[in-house]
Motif scaffolding. Structure first.
Motif, PDB file in Angstrom:
ATOM      1  N   PHE A 298       7.382  49.031 -22.024  1.00 46.11           N
ATOM      2  CA  PHE A 298       7.799  47.402 -21.514  1.00 46.11           C
ATOM      3  C   PHE A 298       9.166  48.762 -21.099  1.00 46.11           C
ATOM      4  O   PHE A 298      10.176  49.585 -21.784  1.00 46.11           O
ATOM      5  N   THR A 299       9.882  48.012 -19.776  1.00 43.56           N
ATOM      6  CA  THR A 299      11.148  48.404 -18.951  1.00 43.56           C
ATOM      7  C   THR A 299      12.591  47.192 -19.145  1.00 43.56           C
ATOM      8  O   THR A 299      11.695  45.918 -18.675  1.00 43.56           O
TER       9      THR A 299
ATOM     10  N   THR B 190      13.229  52.239 -21.121  1.00 43.19           N
ATOM     11  CA  THR B 190      12.171  52.686 -21.721  1.00 43.19           C
ATOM     12  C   THR B 190      11.082  52.303 -22.181  1.00 43.19           C
ATOM     13  O   THR B 190      12.186  53.050 -24.078  1.00 43.19           O
ATOM     14  N   SER B 191      10.601  51.742 -23.231  1.00 45.91           N
ATOM     15  CA  SER B 191       9.840  51.590 -25.031  1.00 45.91           C
ATOM     16  C   SER B 191       8.409  52.359 -25.219  1.00 45.91           C
ATOM     17  O   SER B 191       8.291  52.351 -23.920  1.00 45.91           O
TER      18      SER B 191
ATOM     19  N   THR C 298      16.263  46.557 -25.263  1.00 51.19           N
ATOM     20  CA  THR C 298      14.544  47.030 -25.165  1.00 51.19           C
ATOM     21  C   THR C 298      14.516  47.214 -26.710  1.00 51.19           C
ATOM     22  O   THR C 298      15.528  47.941 -27.487  1.00 51.19           O
TER      23      THR C 298
ATOM     24  N   ASP D 126       8.350  39.469 -27.601  1.00 53.75           N
ATOM     25  CA  ASP D 126       7.917  40.604 -26.900  1.00 53.75           C
ATOM     26  C   ASP D 126       7.200  41.103 -26.292  1.00 53.75           C
ATOM     27  O   ASP D 126       5.732  39.906 -26.594  1.00 53.75           O
ATOM     28  N   THR D 127       6.149  41.662 -25.432  1.00 55.47           N
ATOM     29  CA  THR D 127       5.051  41.640 -24.628  1.00 55.47           C
ATOM     30  C   THR D 127       4.301  42.719 -26.050  1.00 55.47           C
ATOM     31  O   THR D 127       2.989  43.137 -24.902  1.00 55.47           O
TER      32      THR D 127
ATOM     33  N   TYR E  98      15.477  40.146 -21.467  1.00 52.47           N
ATOM     34  CA  TYR E  98      14.637  40.882 -21.286  1.00 52.47           C
ATOM     35  C   TYR E  98      15.497  41.736 -20.338  1.00 52.47           C
ATOM     36  O   TYR E  98      15.026  42.239 -19.399  1.00 52.47           O
TER      37      TYR E  98
ATOM     38  N   TYR F 156      10.569  45.444 -16.041  1.00 49.58           N
ATOM     39  CA  TYR F 156       9.124  44.813 -16.180  1.00 49.58           C
ATOM     40  C   TYR F 156       9.081  43.100 -15.899  1.00 49.58           C
ATOM     41  O   TYR F 156       8.426  42.794 -14.869  1.00 49.58           O
ATOM     42  N   TRP F 157       9.776  42.730 -16.374  1.00 50.46           N
ATOM     43  CA  TRP F 157      10.099  41.298 -16.309  1.00 50.46           C
ATOM     44  C   TRP F 157      10.706  41.038 -14.548  1.00 50.46           C
ATOM     45  O   TRP F 157      10.153  39.778 -13.780  1.00 50.46           O
TER      46      TRP F 157
END
Ligand SMILES: Nc1nc2c(c(=O)[nH]1)N[C@H]1C(S)=C(S)[C@@H](COP(=O)(O)O)O[C@H]1N2
Ligand SMILES: [Mo]
Length: 505
Positions: A318-319, A313-314, A367, A228-229, A363, A383-384
């Motif tokens: 992050f999406t 969405t987190s 989520t 994860d980011t 990804y 996001y990615w």
């Protein structure tokens, strides 16, 4: 005894301070037993549940991130007006005020009782709050009806008032302090309770070849790969957690955890894979996930025609964008998961609720710390995808040699080669092995659990003394055999055969 009627200001303070004491002690009692039973939190959640969507939109648009603060300020004002009214109605006798505070306390008790996700202990908080509220109201009211003209009378009222204000402040602060440390524990307990009915179907015997060097079929939570980011792992308090479902839907939904658990609960065994997994890499793991079907939630919201992407969405920003079709597919059975191998999700894996979608790389479909599902179109990149990765990301058929490991020394002669293969959501049909570019040989597969999980394989080969290159390739149930063509992980997943060099002697 010589008593007087309290002045309006004194009467109003009776109501205000008694209510503050009630809320403070209630907050502290809740912190000790069940944070979500705090009168303030309970009223806040009830308010959010009952606010019309248009007003919520307005609040979010106007106050943005501060919408929760705006709600709390508004709530405090309403409560203060009610408390002052209760005080002013009690100038002749403390009865009306006691009755009003008692009635609100009773409402709180009933509200907590009607929540399916709170245990019996949760009733203690509104009960303690009610007792403290009524008792402090009577105490202060009595002090206020003593003759005021005497210095003792006035001092008595002021000391009692100050004592109550201090009690309210200290209990509220202590409660907040306690919950900030213990919220996680209580959140975890609430989910653990929800998981008690989760009975995973027992696995058939022979699902792995761990004795020959493969991973165990189910990955222990502590060994599950993590990608994860998030710089620091988000710690989400279940009491504040909500899931919004909106966008191209007929009915917007705003669910708290209790609302989520009213959908039918399911447990499924799913192998997750990361697009960043190199050929032979470790970013693949299997778990029994418990939660509800995303499909059920989407059907209740009513997906509008043309909404081909679910944009999730987190809490950490992050999406991900998932094809709506995949989330609606009953055979795929994508989940809003809150359980992992019978435990609440670990923080690292998305506590309290994450998505898990069989057959798609994480990804675009998994989520963690999920809070928002927006029905939209693929014109909105997640996001990615904004960073050059594929929009659609079906998992590619893959296989990996787990034993022997690269550059291992093995005894010459008959040797067991073992590994892992996956092709979610179709399933693995066949795995073959070859040594030094020789003929392909069929490997034996482990017991089949479901097409969305990996399968282990093993084969016996003859190794003459010296160096050998071992390769494997898998075929999925649609008849697609893993391509030997090497592709990097960017943009939509690596391809190629895994090979291992070892020395026999
Ligand atoms: N909030 C959030 N969710 C996320 C990610 C992320 O960076 N942030 N990474 C995704 C990716 S790339 C994968 S492969 C999976 C990994 O889930 P895991 O860490 O539980 O194995 O989570 C997905 N969900
Ligand atoms: Mo990933």
């Amino acid at each position: 005894m010589n008593t007087t009627t309290p002045r309006p200001a004194a009467a109003a303070s009776c109501g205000l301070l008694a209510t503050a004491t009630a809320l403070g002690t209630g907050h502290l009692a809740a912190a000790l037993f069940e944070p979500r039973s705090s009168p303030v939190v309970a009223v806040g959640n009830a308010a959010i549940d009952r606010t019309p969507e248009a007003v919520k939109q307005f609040a979010i648009a106007t106050f943005g991130e501060a919408d929760k603060t705006a709600l709390l300020v508004g709530m405090s004002l309403v409560i203060a007006v009610l408390a002052i009214t209760a005080g002013l109605l009690s100038r002749r006798s403390p009865l009306p005020g006691s009755a009003i505070i008692g009635a609100f306390g009773l409402l709180g008790i009933v509200a907590v009782f009607s929540r399916p996700d709170l245990g019996a202990l949760a009733v203690l908080a509104p009960a303690v709050a009610t007792l403290a509220g009524v008792a402090s109201f009577r105490l202060l009211h009595r002090a206020a009806t003593r003759p005021r003209d005497t210095a003792t009378g006035r001092r008595r009222f002021l000391t009692t008032a100050a004592a109550l204000a201090t009690t309210a402040g200290v209990t509220a602060a202590t409660g907040t302090l306690l919950t900030s440390g213990r919220g996680a524990d209580n959140s975890r307990r609430t989910i653990a309770r929800a998981l008690t009915t989760a009975r995973p179907r027992p696995l058939p015997p022979g699902t792995d070849f761990a004795d020959a060097g493969t991973p165990t079929f189910l990955t222990p939570n502590s060994d599950f790969y993590r990608v994860d980011t998030a710089l620091t792992v988000p710690r989400v308090d279940l009491a504040d957690w909500r899931l919004r479902v909106h966008g191209m839907v007929d009915r917007e939904l705003d669910l708290d955890f209790a609302a989520l658990t009213r959908y039918p609960q399911t447990t499924s065994t799913i192998t997750m894979t990361c697009v960043s997994n190199e050929v032979g890499g470790p970013y693949v793991s299997t778990s029994q996930f418990t939660g509800i079907l995303i499909r059920d939630v989407l059907l209740q919201a009513g997906v509008r025609p043309g909404a081909d992407q679910v944009f999730s969405t987190s809490t950490d920003g992050f999406t991900a964008g998932t094809p709506t079709e995949a989330l609606l597919d009953p055979r795929r059975g994508a989940l809003l998961a809150y359980g992992m191998n019978g435990q609440p999700l670990p923080d690292e894996h998305g506590f309290p609720v994450r998505m898990v979608t069989p057959g798609l790389y994480g990804y675009v479909s998994a989520t963690k710390w999920l809070t928002d599902l927006e029905l939209t179109t693929f014109d909105k990149p997640a996001y990615w995808v904004q960073r050059g990765w594929g929009r659609l990301a079906p998992i590619k058929v893959q296989s990996r040699i787990d034993s022997p490991s690269g550059f291992a020394r093995v005894p010459a002669g008959r040797t067991t080669i073992a590994g892992t293969a996956w092709a979610q959501p179709i399933g693995i049909d066949r795995v073959e092995v070859r040594v030094d570019g020789g003929p392909w040989q069929d490997a034996r597969l482990s017991a089949d659990v479901n097409p969305s999980t990996w399968r282990m394989w093993r084969a016996e080969v003859e190794l003459t003394p010296g160096g050998h290159t071992i390769e494997c390739r898998a075929t999925d149930r649609a008849g697609t055999t893993q391509t030997p063509r090497r592709a990097p992980v960017l943009p939509d997943g690596a391809t190629g055969w895994h090979s291992v060099f070892c020395t026999a002697r």
